[in-house]
Design an enzyme around this catalytic site. Structure first.
Site, PDB file in Angstrom:
ATOM      1  N   HIS A 122       0.939  -1.109  -0.161  1.00  0.00           N
ATOM      2  CA  HIS A 122      -0.203  -0.072  -0.071  1.00  0.00           C
ATOM      3  C   HIS A 122       0.850   1.282   0.076  1.00  0.00           C
ATOM      4  CE1 HIS A 122      -3.912  -2.174   1.701  1.00  0.00           C
ATOM      5  NE2 HIS A 122      -3.473  -2.515   0.361  1.00  0.00           N
ATOM      6  N   SER A 195      -7.293  -7.465   9.503  1.00  0.00           N
ATOM      7  CA  SER A 195      -8.860  -7.830   9.677  1.00  0.00           C
ATOM      8  C   SER A 195      -9.031  -8.465   8.239  1.00  0.00           C
ATOM      9  CB  SER A 195      -9.686  -6.582   9.701  1.00  0.00           C
ATOM     10  OG  SER A 195      -9.357  -5.705   8.751  1.00  0.00           O
TER      11      SER A 195
END
Ligand code: CNA
Length: 258
Positions: A122, A195
């Protein structure tokens, strides 16, 4: 809480692996004082919502991004690696494992802890790119502006965008492709502090070889828990150093299912 037996089993799994590939997420850095997104104390439940990282919104109203994220950005640039980052780096340095980290994190803490092969899927907060001329700069040159939540500008007058992947942007292709390769090459895959809700990064562990053991350390359940050989709903910074210590004391390599 992990039992002594769990720690020994995990230490044996680590000891028996040669090529370990790790997917890390924001939970890796909460113990360095950087909030994650989706925990109860995470950014989405305290400061802001997903739209702050929306590319179109940033291009239209960059001041909305910098006023919210600027001061946080500053604290991320100053953050130090925690015991989890250090333990992971030691898996390579002290234990001689061939360790590759695919990280969704943009904080640079794996590298600061000494990990050498880190693919930032990212992007990174360390650098900025001018949206007008493409010129680059280090975010650390703008500490004063960040602390005041001001929009960062290049000398050409254009607006700087941090080199992190916003929603609506492609992931850095080279980092993602290297991460896929490392997952496929691994003989142990670790998923730490994520997550697994942000795609395509969350799909990286799916590229592991059939039969390659999967270990998850995440405080809350994830969608991959059912597939994993071992799952710990524990703190990474507490658990990983204990596993390294157990390895130091000598464990028999093995890969028991936990
Ligand atoms: P997330 O969705 O916020 O999930 C984080 C997960 O970590 C949660 O499931 C928590 O239960 C778990 N967790 C939190 N602390 C710990 C801990 N100490 N030990 C074990 N588990 C813990 O974040 P993801 O990484 O899954 O989402 C991907 C986003 C978050 C990426 O785009 C990142 O860029 C982005 N992000 C990065 C940072 C950073 O660089 N430090 C911070 C905040 C967000």
């Amino acid at each position: 809480m992990a039992t002594e037996h769990d720690i020994s089993t995990l230490a044996a799994l680590f000891a028996g692996a040669r090529r370990i590939t790790c997917l890390s997420g924001a939970g890796m850095s909460t113990e360095s004082g950087i909030p994650d997104y989706r925990s109860t104390t995470g950014l989405y439940n305290t400061l802001t919502s997903e739209e702050v990282f929306d590319l179109v919104r940033f291009q239209r109203r960059p001041e909305l991004f910098y006023s919210v994220i600027g001061p946080l950005y500053l604290s991320i640039l100053k953050a130090r690696p925690n015991a989890g980052h250090v333990a992971l780096a030691q898996l390579a340095d002290r234990c001689g494992k061939d360790l590759v980290i695919a990280t969704q994190n943009i904080d640079g803490l794996h590298q600061k802890a000494g990990s050498r092969v880190v693919h930032e899927v990212h992007g990174t907060m360390d650098t900025l790119s001018c949206q007008t001329c493409g010129g680059q700069a280090l975010a650390a040159s703008f500490l004063n502006e960040l602390s005041k939540g001001l929009v960062l500008r290049h000398s050409c007058g254009g607006i700087f965008k941090p080199d992190i992947t916003f929603f609506g942007e492609q992931l850095p292709a080279a980092a993602f492709s290297a991460s896929l390769d490392a997952m496929a090459d691994a003989d142990l895959v670790l998923v730490l502090g994520t997550s697994l809700r942000v795609y395509p990064a969350a799909s990286l562990p799916d590229s592991r070889r059939k039969g390659c053991p999967l270990v998850i350390i995440n405080r809350t359940p994830t969608a991959l828990d059912d597939e994993a050989n071992m799952v710990f709903h524990d703190s990474i910074g507490e658990l990983l150093p204990q596993v390294l210590t157990r390895m130091d004391h000598g464990v028999q390599p093995g890969s028991q299912r936990g």
